[in-house]
Every structure is written in structure tokens, then in C-alpha cells.
Design a protein around this motif. Structure first.
Motif, PDB file in Angstrom:
ATOM      1  N   ARG A  49      18.126 -10.108  -4.453  1.00 19.48           N
ATOM      2  CA  ARG A  49      18.185  -9.591  -5.817  1.00 19.48           C
ATOM      3  C   ARG A  49      19.437  -8.782  -6.081  1.00 19.48           C
ATOM      4  N   SER A  50      19.829  -7.967  -5.101  1.00 17.19           N
ATOM      5  CA  SER A  50      20.950  -7.065  -5.344  1.00 17.19           C
ATOM      6  C   SER A  50      21.822  -6.972  -4.097  1.00 17.19           C
ATOM      7  N   VAL A  52      24.694  -5.900  -3.708  1.00 17.13           N
ATOM      8  CA  VAL A  52      25.419  -4.628  -3.577  1.00 17.13           C
ATOM      9  C   VAL A  52      24.556  -3.591  -2.873  1.00 17.13           C
ATOM     10  N   ALA A  53      23.275  -3.492  -3.284  1.00 20.40           N
ATOM     11  CA  ALA A  53      22.382  -2.530  -2.640  1.00 20.40           C
ATOM     12  C   ALA A  53      22.210  -2.877  -1.160  1.00 20.40           C
ATOM     13  N   LEU A  56      25.317  -1.910   0.727  1.00 22.98           N
ATOM     14  CA  LEU A  56      25.386  -0.458   0.894  1.00 22.98           C
ATOM     15  C   LEU A  56      24.456   0.004   2.012  1.00 22.98           C
ATOM     16  N   LEU A 168      15.228   4.702  -0.320  1.00 22.23           N
ATOM     17  CA  LEU A 168      15.253   4.894  -1.774  1.00 22.23           C
ATOM     18  C   LEU A 168      16.232   3.924  -2.427  1.00 22.23           C
ATOM     19  N   LEU A 169      17.341   3.671  -1.761  1.00 21.25           N
ATOM     20  CA  LEU A 169      18.343   2.726  -2.261  1.00 21.25           C
ATOM     21  C   LEU A 169      17.736   1.339  -2.415  1.00 21.25           C
TER      22      LEU A 169
ATOM     23  N   ASN B 178      16.566   1.870  -9.113  1.00 18.95           N
ATOM     24  CA  ASN B 178      17.743   2.722  -9.231  1.00 18.95           C
ATOM     25  C   ASN B 178      18.897   1.881  -9.758  1.00 18.95           C
ATOM     26  N   ILE B 180      21.627   0.988  -8.523  1.00 23.88           N
ATOM     27  CA  ILE B 180      22.268   0.015  -7.637  1.00 23.88           C
ATOM     28  C   ILE B 180      21.413  -1.237  -7.550  1.00 23.88           C
ATOM     29  N   LEU B 181      20.091  -1.046  -7.529  1.00 25.85           N
ATOM     30  CA  LEU B 181      19.186  -2.196  -7.463  1.00 25.85           C
ATOM     31  C   LEU B 181      19.234  -3.009  -8.754  1.00 25.85           C
ATOM     32  N   MET B 183      21.599  -3.038 -11.719  1.00 26.16           N
ATOM     33  CA  MET B 183      22.802  -2.518 -12.371  1.00 26.16           C
ATOM     34  C   MET B 183      22.810  -2.847 -13.855  1.00 26.16           C
TER      35      MET B 183
END
Lengths: 289, 289, 289
Positions: A49-50, A52-53, A56, A168-169, B178, B180-181, B183
């Protein structure tokens, strides 16, 4: 020490403690760290899904120890990100582990014999990091024993100490536990290691640093190999700790193993990270794909 | 570039990129930021119960990008608070938006034509911040490409990246999502902008910085005006992103729009911030008064 | 001021403001702080299960103000941990309060007459910290009024401002409230004190610093002694605040006392920390043992 020098182990320790970590050992560190990220429930969905997350989180898993140590010493938390080659290497490992066609790379590295070697190499890096952290803090604060221990500790434990915020991220929040409340073996060992290296650095422990690095690495590598091979999370310190904590802090006897099952104050029915065995986590990770 | 110079656009870009932001553009930035704070459910009650918490949130909305960038580069997080005139101006805007008799100021600035102008002015500031962030990081780390992108990114996204903690200040906790998840458009655009400005700063992108600032500002302002006018949260990147993510990361086709409705791993029935349209948020804010 | 000099109070203020805090006053500060930690529900269990977490919480209670101020000014957050004697002293106090046989030490220090003296001594330290914080910030930012107030404020309030994260360390998470949303008396007084000391430091308040320290210490010590003796959490500022907030921010009249019972936006049935009287907390702490 005479036995060591007779066996010429002093020289070996010297060579061993000067050996470069980049790229072989570092790659092993990245692989094992990101495998642990993939074991976390939900991390595969997040990677879809993400990205970037997910990236990170992977960076936190690989460089969390540098980030934390830089924060502790008041530097820029992303100071280590100036080493482009390290970041690119870790990113490549992240990409291969999460997105490799047929999941091929992941399947290779979690093949037990391969994994055992990687786990051992990771512990070599961890020990070096603890020693470097203590040394770094020693240069900033010559008499700051507590600062040396803290910096060595965060260098050894890395992302585990901020796992609540790393989760949490990914949209996961488990406030009822954290790595300080329920220390896993590597976190505990990092603490003891940081204390040993601090004593060495301040000359209270009459050993050369290279010998200490060698001995501590051997201890850590052996322990982790045995624990990984047996899918165990028991700690070799359990018995001593249980008695010391009973004497000093009035903790109930039975050791940290039973602690988790005790009716903790604000606990939840959720299992802690520690209670999920490696096997269970792997199965979950597989199902999620 | 020849077309640009023929049209004398190069000179215009030069002048545009040197234009002072204080006070007109900055005021627009503060107004739009604090309007978004007022849209947040519960923020009006907080402003009545605890003006200090409300003021702190407003400062985070206005100066979150400076705070985050200072943290990333290891400076004092409140370094920007030495600019008393900026803080006083933002505080005045906060006071007018939350406590103006009859809610007059708020009603004026959310009047659509006024708001569209303010939104466009805010994007001018955002682009400048990204460029300044990348430039600042470049001076500290000449080869730290990742650091430049990260600092430019946080300068562009500001409070959005720490929205979980900003909400916590108001007693709200939504760990399941959040920035980041999930955007939002400005956060994504800030990331792409930061990458572009990093490439420009390191001479991989053969454009002058003033031209890049002009072009990126025009793109951002146009996009945000259209999105604000249509109460839309769709992103102009959606189609390209959807294909790139599908190819690179195996994300399901359909784009980020559908992502929110996919059965996310640890999701909750709560709607994410992004799913509430501007209109709905405004209505909530009105009712709360 | 003439009255003061006639009474020779100016000299007394001078001497008082130069008086060393270590070790007597500091020990009182550590004792009172760690007593408050022991009042927290669940903290005794944590001290049994995880002494490291308990020790860390105790350090946050004792040195939270230094940690926060160092973060605010961009220094190493553990800079203060170089003072080994302070850390060892605080650790000894922590050990005695949590693990002393028969709970003897704890019973002595919470004996009301003893506690009243300790509470008064703690306020002496608090006032000094606020003054030192403002002075420190003044040296870094000569015109940073907001920075001076913020640093003085965090020096005075200490761990209260990060209580959400301190609780998280113990596995407790109460996002629905925080010290900024529901300020307790010491936090409020620290804010007002920081403003006063900032005005003094920048010569807007025509008083000598030693006099201000003396007067503010007397006010704080008296207030806290009365409040501790009466198990009360009412604030001497309540009436003025209630009117000022009503006029400036349109807060409903009735003051901060009633605020807690108002149907707050995202509230939960949990009682806030402030609503638990000292007596109730003590009873809970006793039961937990």
C-alpha cells in the motif's frame, strides 16, 4: 591473558577488531534486520500500500541504532544518511526481500543454514557498534559513565527501543508493552555489553578492547545461533537475572520467562512480540503474502 | 530554455524567486494553515478549554516545517521562534480565526474566492521552503542526497508528517493511520519537489533554480486551486503512480484512491482525514461552534 | 524596593539566590518527584517486573526538566547525565523509595510534616530551574522572548509535559488528556514564572533577579504546602484565569475546576490525573504493594 597470547589469540583479536564491516557484514546486518521487519504482522500489506512507509521502516530497522545514538549525543538524527552507499545497499536489500519475483530472495535468506550464518555475522556488527558507541560517547564526555552506557546500549539495541514508534509508522499501536518493559535477549545483552565496554574504556576492566570485542562477539554469535536454530527466545541470563532481581528488587522468583504471564497491571489480551516464536511469525508472514 | 528567454521568462523567474515572503505570503500561509486546524473535529472545543494547547497546535501548523527541519539537521527545534514578528503575526491570525467576535474573520477568509487566492499564496511559500530546505541541507552535507530530499520533504510537508503527535496535543489519538501511510497530495508533491530540487542543487537537472521554483510553484498553485474549488482530494499523480507502483512494488492496480477502501491490515472503521471532504469538515467545524 | 532594603531583605535575597542546591535541596526534589512516581497506579508492579523501566521513569521524573530543556536548545538530551553524583543520588533515592525493606523509607518521607518540608524545598529548586532556564536561553537567543519563556517553562514543569510518553514507558497510554490540555498548578505556575523571569531578564520588569527568585519561591512554597496539607488541587489562579479566559477566549465562566467535568470533545470515562486527590492516589499505591 597469558593463555590467549600463548595461543596467539591476542593477535587474532587485534586483526578481528580491525576488520572492515562494509559490505559483507553490513549486508548480513541489513538482511537479518529486514527479515525481522517482514516477520511483523501487517508489514507485507504496508509494503504494497505504501512503499514509502515500508522503506522508512526498513531504514529504521537497519539504521535505528545510528539514529538513536545521534539523537542521544545531540547530532542530526539523519547524519548517517550521508553515507549514500550504505543507504542504497540497505534499500536494495529491502527491495529484494519485499518485492523480488516469486519471493526468491526471501526464501533463500530464511533457509536455515544461510540464516544462521547471517545471524552470526549480524552479531559481529552489533558488538562493533556497541564498542564504537561507547568510544564515541567517551570522547564527548570523559567521565560520563551513564552516557557511555546509554549510547552503547542504544547502538546495540537499535530499532527495538523505538519499536512502538516504528509500529506507529505502519499504523500499529501496542502501548501495553515496549522493549524496556519486556526486554528481549539482544536488548539485554546490549545493555550488559555496553556496561562491559564502558568499564573497559574507563580502564576498570583490565582487558584489551580487541579481546573484549572478540569474546563478546563469540558469546553473542553462539547464543543467537543456538536460539535461532531452536526457535527459542529464552535468555542465557535468565537464571542469574532471576536471582539477582529477586535479591535486589524483590521480583518474584521464576525469572523473566514467567513474567510475561503474570497479571500485569494494564495488560491486554494481545500477545507480546516476544511470545510469538520465530516459527509462528514466519507462518504469519507467509500467509500474508 | 530558449523559449523561456525569448519570452523574457528567465528574468521574471529570477525576480519571482527573489521576492520577499514576509509579510503578505506568510500571512496567507498562516491563515490557510490555521483554517485547516479549525476544520479538525474538536479543535474549537480545545480552543475554549485550553487556549495554550490551541495556540501550540496553531504554532505547529504554521511552523511545523521549520521545527521538523531543525530537528533533522540537529539544531534547536524552537530555533525559528526567535523571529518574534513571525510568531506574533501567526498568533494574531490564530486569535482572529478562533476568537474573533461573530466569527467574522473566519467567515471572510473561507469565502471561496478569498480562500482560493490564499491557497495559491500558500503554495508559493511551500515551494520556497522546499528549495530553502534542500539548499540548507546541501550546505551541511554536500553529498548527502538522501538528507537533502528528507529535509526538503519535511520543509514542504510540515505538520502533516507529525499530525499524530499534533492530534495527541488536542487529546485525539488515531494510530491506525498517518501521513506516510496515506499521503495527501501536498505531502506527495513535497516529496517529488524535494527530489527535483535535490537533482537541481547537485546539477543533475540542467535547469536554473529560479526557473524550477517558478514552474513548481505554478504547478502546485494550479493543482491546489482546482482541488480547493472542486472540494476534491484526488491527486494529479494518481494514474502514473498507480502504474509505477504496480510495476515496481506489485501494488494492486486502481491507484491510491481505492487504497483507502482496501481492507487494510490493522484498520479501524474511522474515516481517515483524507476521506473527509473540505465541505464535510467545514460543516463539522460550524456545528462545533 | 526601598522597604525591602530598609528591612535588609535585598541582602537576604542575594544570599538566598546564591545558595547551593546540591545536595540537600536536590535530594528533596528527587524524593518528592519519585514519591509522585510511586503514586502512579501500576508503577509498583513495573518496579518489580522491570527495574530498568522503573529506573528510567524515575530518572525522567528527576531530570525531565533538564532533558526537555536540552532538547529545546538542541543539545544532547542526556547531557545532564554526565553529573554522575546527581544520577547516583537520584538512583539511591529511587532504590530506597521502591525497594527499602518494610517500605520504611517511603513511610518516613510521606509522613505529612516531613513531606511538607520536602515539598517546600522542591519548590525552591523549581524556581531556580526556571530562572536558570530563562537565563540559559537568553544567552543563546538575546531577543528570543518566546524561546526564553518556553525553556523556562519546560525547566519548571519537567516530566509533566511529557507524561504521556513517560506513562508509555510503563505500558500505560492515556491519549485523551495531557498536561497542556489540563494544566496542573505547578505547570501553570511554571508558565507564569517563566514569563516573569523573561520580563526580568530583558529588563521589562524592574526588579532584581534575586528578589524575584525570593518572592516567587515564597509564593510557590506556600501554595504547595497549603495544597499538600489540604490534599487539594485547586489553583490560586482559578478566579483570575476564569475571568481572563472568559473575556479573551470566550471560555465558559466557572473556571478550570469545572472544565474537567464539561463534556469534553474526545473524552473518555477515565478520570484525569488531576481529579485523583493525593489521598486517593496514596491509597491506590498502598493497595498495590
Amino acid at each position: 591473558m597469558e593463555v590467549l597470547s600463548a595461543l596467539n589469540l591476542g593477535d587474532f583479536a587485534q586483526v578481528f577488531s580491525k576488520m572492515g564491516m562494509f559490505p559483507v557484514f553490513d549486508v548480513a546486518y541489513y538482511i537479518v534486520s529486514i527479515i525481522y521487519l517482514k516477520y511483523e504482522p501487517g508489514s507485507v500489506e504496508v509494503s504494497r500500500r505504501s512503499p514509502v512507509a515500508s522503506w522508512l521502516c526498513a531504514m529504521l530497522y537497519c539504521f535505528g541504532s545510528y539514529i538513536l545514538a545521534d539523537i542521544m549525543l545531540g547530532s542530526s538524527p539523519i547524519d548517517y544518511f550521508q553515507h549514500n552507499s550504505h543507504i542504497l545497499l540497505a534499500s536494495a536489500v529491502w527491495y529484494l526481500i519485499f518485492y523480488c519475483p516469486l519471493n526468491l530472495f526471501y526464501k533463500c535468506v530464511v533457509f536455515l543454514p544461510v540464516k544462521l550464518v547471517l545471524v552470526a555475522l549480524k552479531e559481529v556488527v552489533r558488538t562493533r557498534k556497541i564498542a564504537a558507541g561507547v568510544h564515541h560517547a567517551f570522547h564527548a564526555y570523559h567521565h560520563g559513565f551513564f552516557i557511555m552506557v546509554i549510547v552503547g546500549y542504544v547502538k546495540g539495541s537499535g530499532v527495538a527501543l523505538i519499536s512502538n514508534f516504528e509500529q506507529l509508522l505502519r499504523g500499529v499501536w501496542r502501548p501495553e508493552t515496549n522493549e524496556i518493559l519486556n526486554m528481549s535477549f539482544p536488548t539485554k545483552a546490549s545493555l550488559y555489553g555496553a556496561i562491559l565496554f564502558t568499564l573497559q574504556e574507563t580502564h576498570y576492566l583490565p582487558v584489551s578492547k580487541s579481546t573484549l570485542i572478540l569474546v563478546f562477539t563469540l558469546f553473542m554469535a553462539t547464543s543467537k545461533i543456538v536460539m535461532t536454530a531452536r526457535h527459542s527466545h529464552g535468555s542465557p541470563f535468565a537464571l542469574i537475572e532471576s536471582w539477582v532481581c529477586h535479591l535486589l528488587f524483590g521480583s518474584p522468583l521464576g525469572g523473566s520467562e514467567e513474567d510475561h504471564h503474570a497479571p500485569a497491571a494494564p495488560s491486554s489480551p494481545l500477545k507480546t512480540k516476544e511470545e510469538l516464536s520465530d516459527g509462528a511469525r514466519k507462518r504469519k508472514a507467509k500467509k500474508a503474502e
